[in-house]
Design an enzyme around this catalytic site. Structure first.
Site: not given
Ligand code: GTR
Length: 406
Positions: A244, A385
């Site tokens: 991420s 995610h």
């Molecule tokens: C989210 C962000 C993403 C990603 C994610 C993370 O809120 O919008 O770009 O980086 O966090 O790091 O888990």
């Protein structure tokens, strides 16, 4: 700042776009041979510095380093665990940067994975000997932290992302640094990071002053410095990995620092592996709005104007060339734009072909599950995610394949 537009979730509404060509110099002349690549590489690095991440902070040696704990027989005898504390001058009131390392006991100078973690080294594994950060920690309700202070109740709470035993059993070392030791992920608290790492906005209002992603990438290179200085891992076989926002940092570190022999991006999304021009899921405007401290100020010029960007993220991936590169997505991670991550990996291919290497070998996104590609690897995992053992199994197989080639 106006609220960004609602996210695009319909593939049919992705605008038509033309990607900038990695194999053309800015003056339009072709990049024709591997000998041309170093000059094109430095052009591309310059563009990412000026328009996206900002100037990287300069490398620095720590003013001091100590081993704060060691267990020669960790993980039931599988590994040696050691934790280091690095201090960077002028560091009087900074608690230090903590690097946690496991080395397989039966393999001297092993290949290694190095990545940042989100919540503190103590969340990576329940081992009670691991340091609990005293620096800022995120308070997202998932690791027993409260009021941005870590607690012992968080021990092992993120172990699903770090299958330590699996990695060690496969003969790899694993090193991780807590990202908040480098720079708090809060625009109001950047002064609490490693002293002097990011200039205060008032002290340096220039459009290419670095953001936090550059600070985290800097930390990955300092971690690599340590591993090489201590001579504990194979210097030719260190992979950098991140999930991420920390995947964005891993890609930027891998682009800047060619000592990383393999680069892994897990669900890194916007500003990571995903093409900005698709504007699917998280956009440049959305990310700058929510995270004004991640990129350089000039990146905001491209809010809702992605086509004006002189680069796109396939070129960040190309900056790993000719080193092996792996990009992974997850089916439920629409925010990171799995298809945009896949396509960026496709369009990183020409830089690899310049070196006679083949990339993904297809421009059709694969079904969830299998790993595809050669010098560039890719998989789409079913689910949310996250970084999970299923992802790691692909990374380990990919590293086995490439590191064995030598
Ligand atoms: C989210 C962000 C993403 C990603 C994610 C993370 O809120 O919008 O770009 O980086 O966090 O790091 O888990």
């Amino acid at each position: 700042m106006p609220e960004p537009k609602p996210p695009l979730t319909d593939e049919n509404r992705v605008p038509a776009y033309t990607l900038p060509d990695s194999l053309r110099f800015q003056d339009g002349s072709p990049v024709a041979s591997p000998g041309d690549w170093p000059r094109r590489r430095s052009e591309l690095l310059g563009l990412f510095q000026a328009h996206v991440y900002g100037r990287p902070p300069r490398p620095r040696d720590p003013a001091g380093m100590e081993v704060i704990s060691e267990d020669p027989s960790a993980l039931g005898g599988l590994a040696l665990r050691r934790e280091y504390r690095l201090r960077f001058a002028p560091a009087a009131d900074h608690p230090g940067v903590h690097l946690l390392l496991w080395l397989p006991r039966d393999r001297p100078r092993p290949p290694a994975f190095l990545g940042l973690n989100f919540h503190g080294n103590h969340t990576v594994h329940p081992d009670p000997g691991i340091h609990i950060p005293t620096t800022w920690v995120p308070d997202w309700g998932d690791t027993a932290a409260s009021g941005h202070r870590a607690s012992a109740d968080g021990r092992g709470s993120m172990s699903r992302r770090w299958p330590v035993e699996t990695i060690l059993r496969r003969g790899y070392a694993l090193a991780t640094i807590y990202y908040g030791d480098l720079m708090p992920d809060d625009p109001e608290r950047l002064a609490e990071g490693v002293p002097g790492l990011l200039p205060a906005p008032a002290a340096d209002p220039s459009p290419d002053a670095p953001g936090a992603i550059s600070a985290w990438a800097w930390g990955l290179s300092r971690g690599l410095d340590l591993l090489l200085r201590e001579e504990v891992v194979d210097p030719e076989r260190v992979a950098v990995i991140g999930h991420s926002r920390l995947g964005k940092a891993a890609l930027w570190a891998g682009a800047l620092d060619e000592r990383f022999s393999l680069v892994v991006s897990n669900n890194s999304g916007c500003g990571g592996a995903a093409l900005s021009r698709r504007t699917f899921g998280e956009t440049v405007a959305a990310i700058n709005h929510r995270f004004p401290h991640w990129f350089c100020r000039r990146f905001r010029d491209y809010d809702d104007r992605e086509t004006d960007l002189p680069v796109d993220q396939h070129q960040l991936l190309a900056l790993a060339a000719p080193r092996p590169l792996y990009v992974a997505s997850a089916t439920e991670d629409f925010w990171a734009d799995p298809k945009g991550e896949f396509l960026a990996a496709v369009h990183a291919g020409p830089a690899y072909r310049l070196f006679g290497k083949s990339g993904l070998g297809t421009d059709t996104p694969p079904n969830p599950g299998p790993s595809i590609g050669d010098a560039i690897g890719y998989h789409l995992r079913s689910g949310p995610h996250d970084l999970l053992e299923a992802d790691w199994r692909h990374y380990l197989a990919f590293a086995d394949r490439h590191f064995a080639r030598g």
